[in-house]
Design an enzyme around this catalytic site. Structure first.
Site, PDB file in Angstrom:
ATOM      1  N   TYR A   1       1.074  -1.307  -0.141  1.00 57.38           N
ATOM      2  CA  TYR A   1       0.063  -0.096   0.008  1.00 57.38           C
ATOM      3  C   TYR A   1       1.030   1.418  -0.051  1.00 57.38           C
ATOM      4  O   TYR A   1       0.670   2.105  -0.814  1.00 57.38           O
ATOM      5  CB  TYR A   1      -0.958  -0.104   1.126  1.00 57.38           C
ATOM      6  CG  TYR A   1      -1.862   1.072   1.216  1.00 57.38           C
ATOM      7  CD1 TYR A   1      -3.066   1.000   0.510  1.00 57.38           C
ATOM      8  CD2 TYR A   1      -1.680   2.321   1.953  1.00 57.38           C
ATOM      9  CE1 TYR A   1      -4.060   2.298   0.560  1.00 57.38           C
ATOM     10  CE2 TYR A   1      -2.636   3.470   2.049  1.00 57.38           C
ATOM     11  CZ  TYR A   1      -3.544   3.265   1.401  1.00 57.38           C
ATOM     12  OH  TYR A   1      -4.574   4.464   1.413  1.00 57.38           O
TER      13      TYR A   1
ATOM     14  N   LYS B   1       1.821   3.951  -3.201  1.00 57.87           N
ATOM     15  CA  LYS B   1       1.387   5.488  -2.780  1.00 57.87           C
ATOM     16  C   LYS B   1       2.585   6.083  -3.135  1.00 57.87           C
ATOM     17  O   LYS B   1       2.656   7.283  -3.811  1.00 57.87           O
ATOM     18  CB  LYS B   1       0.811   5.656  -1.619  1.00 57.87           C
ATOM     19  CG  LYS B   1      -0.479   4.999  -1.300  1.00 57.87           C
ATOM     20  CD  LYS B   1      -1.604   5.678  -2.029  1.00 57.87           C
ATOM     21  CE  LYS B   1      -2.955   5.258  -1.706  1.00 57.87           C
ATOM     22  NZ  LYS B   1      -3.945   6.014  -2.453  1.00 57.87           N
TER      23      LYS B   1
END
Length: 221
Positions: free
Chosen positions: A122, A126
């Site tokens: 994640y 990002k």
């Protein structure tokens, strides 16, 4: 000066609040939203376009000054490939089409901890996207890295609910959590000043407070 904004992610929790701010602000003359389904929201300056995010139409991006992206999903909801497609491929496609269409400002919601060298998927994804956006050549790029979002969702995310409950009680200084209204207010407020770069959680909260303080004045100054 008035601004014309194109928004991706208006159906999400944060995106809905961003859109509400844009609709109410007299300094915004036009809002184009991109989505996969019909929108129930009606407004004189709102133009909703149904699109395929795998093949965004270039003509949708012309004659806009500002692009705002609040697209996002989770690995738990969409799987690994689905998460990468939305949070990386779709976001970068939206940014590239915005740049090619002449957009000058790009505002994107990312996440606290974003780091292209992270061991966690994640935060790694990002971070990779953040780095590419900041090097894409917009006159102003602003990346917002909020902490845990405090929001009542239509869907159930049990781990997130537990974290929200704990942080809502314990994180009084708001270093580890944030209300989604603060994110939305800061993203719209930054359109009208010289903000650029990466905003951390505390900076987002401060920017939102400044935006609301100006809105509360009769002349908006």
């Amino acid at each position: 000066m008035s601004f014309r904004v194109i928004l991706a992610g208006a159906s999400g929790d944060t995106g809905r609040l961003v859109l509400d701010n844009l609709r109410r602000d007299d300094r915004i003359s036009k809002v184009t939203t991109l989505g996969r389904r019909e929108s129930k929201i009606q407004n004189d300056k709102l133009d909703h376009k149904i699109v395929d995010f795998d093949n965004l139409p270039e003509e949708a991006f012309s004659e806009h000054d500002v692009a705002i992206c609040t697209l996002g999903t989770t690995r738990g909801k969409s799987g690994k490939e689905g998460f990468i497609k939305v949070d990386k491929d779709y976001v970068l496609s939206f940014a590239e089409k915005s740049k090619a269409g002449g957009v000058k400002q790009f505002h994107m919601m990312s996440s606290q901890g974003a780091n292209a060298n992270s061991y966690f998927l994640y935060t790694q994804v990002k971070g990779e996207v953040d780095d590419k956006i900041m090097n894409m050549g917009f006159e102003r790029s602003v990346v917002y890295r909020p902490a845990v979002l405090l929001v009542k969702r239509n869907e159930t995310r049990y781990g997130e609910l537990a974290a929200q409950w704990l942080l809502g009680w314990a994180d009084r200084g708001r270093s580890m959590s944030i209300q989604i209204k603060d994110v939305a207010d800061s993203m719209v407020g930054a359109i009208f000043d010289e903000t650029s770069g990466v905003l951390d959680n505390r900076s987002i909260i401060a920017k939102a407070a400044a935006f609301r303080a100006k809105e509360a004045k009769p002349d908006g100054s």
